[in-house]
Design a protein around this motif. Structure first.
Motif, PDB file in Angstrom:
ATOM      1  N   SER A 223     -34.034  63.205   0.242  1.00 42.55           N
ATOM      2  CA  SER A 223     -34.171  62.074  -0.653  1.00 42.55           C
ATOM      3  C   SER A 223     -32.860  61.054  -0.291  1.00 42.55           C
ATOM      4  O   SER A 223     -32.959  60.082  -0.483  1.00 42.55           O
ATOM      5  CB  SER A 223     -34.281  62.484  -1.966  1.00 42.55           C
ATOM      6  N   GLU A 224     -31.754  61.977  -0.043  1.00 43.64           N
ATOM      7  CA  GLU A 224     -30.154  61.259  -0.017  1.00 43.64           C
ATOM      8  C   GLU A 224     -30.626  60.115   1.383  1.00 43.64           C
ATOM      9  O   GLU A 224     -30.152  59.010   1.253  1.00 43.64           O
ATOM     10  CB  GLU A 224     -29.315  62.184   0.253  1.00 43.64           C
ATOM     11  N   VAL A 225     -31.246  60.571   2.310  1.00 42.69           N
ATOM     12  CA  VAL A 225     -31.364  59.843   3.529  1.00 42.69           C
ATOM     13  C   VAL A 225     -32.235  58.888   3.633  1.00 42.69           C
ATOM     14  O   VAL A 225     -32.229  57.772   4.076  1.00 42.69           O
ATOM     15  CB  VAL A 225     -31.983  60.887   4.822  1.00 42.69           C
ATOM     16  N   LEU A 226     -33.508  59.264   2.822  1.00 38.80           N
ATOM     17  CA  LEU A 226     -34.453  58.200   2.405  1.00 38.80           C
ATOM     18  C   LEU A 226     -33.796  56.989   1.645  1.00 38.80           C
ATOM     19  O   LEU A 226     -34.062  55.925   2.029  1.00 38.80           O
ATOM     20  CB  LEU A 226     -35.558  58.521   2.019  1.00 38.80           C
ATOM     21  N   VAL A 227     -33.154  57.097   0.529  1.00 37.80           N
ATOM     22  CA  VAL A 227     -32.479  56.210  -0.102  1.00 37.80           C
ATOM     23  C   VAL A 227     -31.513  55.529   0.730  1.00 37.80           C
ATOM     24  O   VAL A 227     -31.730  54.000   0.763  1.00 37.80           O
ATOM     25  CB  VAL A 227     -31.670  56.885  -1.088  1.00 37.80           C
ATOM     26  N   PHE A 228     -30.681  56.171   1.562  1.00 38.42           N
ATOM     27  CA  PHE A 228     -29.953  55.411   2.687  1.00 38.42           C
ATOM     28  C   PHE A 228     -30.679  54.368   3.502  1.00 38.42           C
ATOM     29  O   PHE A 228     -30.184  53.287   3.821  1.00 38.42           O
ATOM     30  CB  PHE A 228     -28.801  56.506   3.347  1.00 38.42           C
TER      31      PHE A 228
END
Length: 477
Positions: A344-349
């Motif tokens: 999810s962190e990568v998707l937000v980024f």
């Protein structure tokens, strides 16, 4: 989907447990004491999934698989056995078993396997149906369905345009930045139109020397005219990409083609009839080109009867998760590996990046990650440096420690993540972090124990009921 499940076991207690569990999950089912009764019943109805003991009086589970698959080889079999040895497992899979459950098993796990098998059955039947249609369908040069993905309002407008315009024969002008998928929209218009049985020919003005464009497009009377783009596309669609780079003399010839459905090959004074639909695209402002005297205004107005504007990826960033998932699955299939998963962190980024290369840039990134990332989950530190340092507020959240994958501890990476969230002005970050933390812990432990829930609960320090509840809350079933 309401599948029919058959459970075959000579043990009445096993049948009782399955009866109650399937009923509690509102799954249609039948119970059989032996294989002979099931074979008799299959003459009159077809189950979607069969759950069978491997060793029973009379016909055993392996013989039953053979007999049933002689009738319908696409019925998934789930084999149960109290004899959980390597030989039994190998025999079950060699005979075509979908899954192998050693007794005693967790009934919730068994229900989950049954659901997966039912979905597999549906997918197999759909695939067979599509294959049957493909076998009888006429072969054409252009059968590829255009790959256009998006649920954003902007893309929904594009889909509506394609639906309305594809059945007409009018010229279409597609506007969009490089990498937004203008060629795919053009293909979709062709594939859904009346000309889909004929060729789709594409010419990119930026990849052809200016002096050669007229020969590529209209042909040379002294040479083989059948090699010209117009002749190749006869009856079909001619797609001219980056029409703003077309030489002026070719623009004048193309205008004649659109106005009169005829053209003159180079070196000829006799016009020839043409039966093609023209679709053009550009990443430039054609009205500005007209003002500069580099684009024919009459051609512009002829092409611009219908125009489609494709939004850049940064303006529809809510489509990025769906696009990334698709491209990762596609890359995994090409590489014969399991699909990677973005945290999810990568998707937000990724959703905060400017994406100058648009969808094409995202697709290339997914290809890179599929090859370079060794684990299943893609972390922020796995992204290439040019993405980590992209011109976006999120890049401030990436400290040097996060870019050194080998030396950073998980606490360092967590601290970097928290810093990024705080600097981005986000609130209630624990509500996002805690479920993700628990999900990682659960997935890793279940993988380690071979999906054994009781043992996983013990290793995590949870009670059995807590683990079951967490699996449901985190959608891990």
């Amino acid at each position: 989907m309401n599948p029919m499940i058959w459970v075959i076991d000579d043990d009445a207690s096993i049948r009782f447990v399955f009866d109650k569990a399937l009923e509690a999950n509102s799954i249609t089912h039948r119970l059989f004491e032996n294989g002979e009764a099931a074979l008799e019943a299959i003459k009159h109805e077809t189950p979607d999934v069969i759950v069978s003991d491997i060793r029973m009086p009379g016909i055993d589970g392996l013989e039953l698989i053979k007999a049933v698959h002689d009738i319908d080889e696409n019925i998934p079999f789930i084999i149960m056995t109290a004899h959980s040895d390597l030989s039994a497992a190998i025999d079950a899979y060699e005979e075509g078993s979908f899954e192998y459950l050693p007794k005693p098993f967790d009934i919730e796990q068994a229900i989950s396997v049954i659901r997966r098998a039912a979905v597999h059955r549906v997918n197999m039947l759909q695939m067979l149906n599509q294959k049957a249609k493909a076998d009888v369908a006429p072969v054409t040069e252009q059968t590829e369905e255009a790959e256009i993905i998006g649920k954003s309002p902007a893309m929904q407008e594009v889909f509506k345009f394609i639906g309305r315009v594809s059945k007409t024969d009018l010229p279409v002008l597609i506007h969009g930045e490089v990498g937004t998928g203008r060629g795919q929209v053009a293909k979709a218009l062709h594939n859904h139109g009346e000309r889909k049985g004929y060729k789709f020919v594409s010419l990119n003005m930026t990849s052809i020397p200016q002096e050669m464009v007229k020969y590529e497009l209209f042909g040379d009377i002294s040479k083989d005219l059948s090699q010209s783009a117009i002749m190749k596309a006869d009856g079909g669609t001619l797609f001219i990409n980056e029409i703003s780079d077309m030489p002026m003399d070719c623009q004048n010839r193309l205008l004649q083609l659109i106005q009169k459905q005829e053209y003159s090959p180079i070196g000829s004074t006799e016009p020839m009839h043409a039966n093609v639909r023209i679709i053009a695209s550009t990443s430039h402002d054609l009205e500005e080109k007209i003002a500069n005297g580099t684009f024919n205004s009459d051609l512009y107005y002829r092409l611009n009867i219908i125009n489609i504007n494709i939004p850049p990826l940064r303006d529809r960033n809510n489509d990025i998760p769906m696009l990334a998932k698709h491209f990762l699955s596609q890359s995994a299939a090409d590489s014969h590996t399991e699909p990677k998963k973005l945290t999810s962190e990568v998707l937000v980024f990724l959703c905060r990046l400017p994406w100058p290369g648009n969808v094409r840039q995202l697709k290339n990134l997914c290809k890179y990650l599929t090859i370079m990332v060794t684990g299943r989950d893609i972390q922020l530190v796995d992204l290439p440096s040019e993405f980590l340092h992209a011109n976006t507020p999120q890049n401030k959240a990436v400290s040097p420690v996060a870019t050194n994958k080998e030396n950073a501890s998980w606490q360092d990476l967590l601290r970097t993540w928290v810093d990024g969230k705080l600097k981005s002005g986000e609130h209630d970050i624990l509500a996002e972090a805690v479920p993700e933390f628990e999900k990682v812990m659960l997935e890793a432990t279940l993988t380690f124990t071979g999906n054994h829930k009781q043992e996983s609960a013990k290793l995590l320090g949870w009670g059995r009921n807590t683990l079951t509840r967490k699996i449901k809350e985190l959608n891990l079933s």
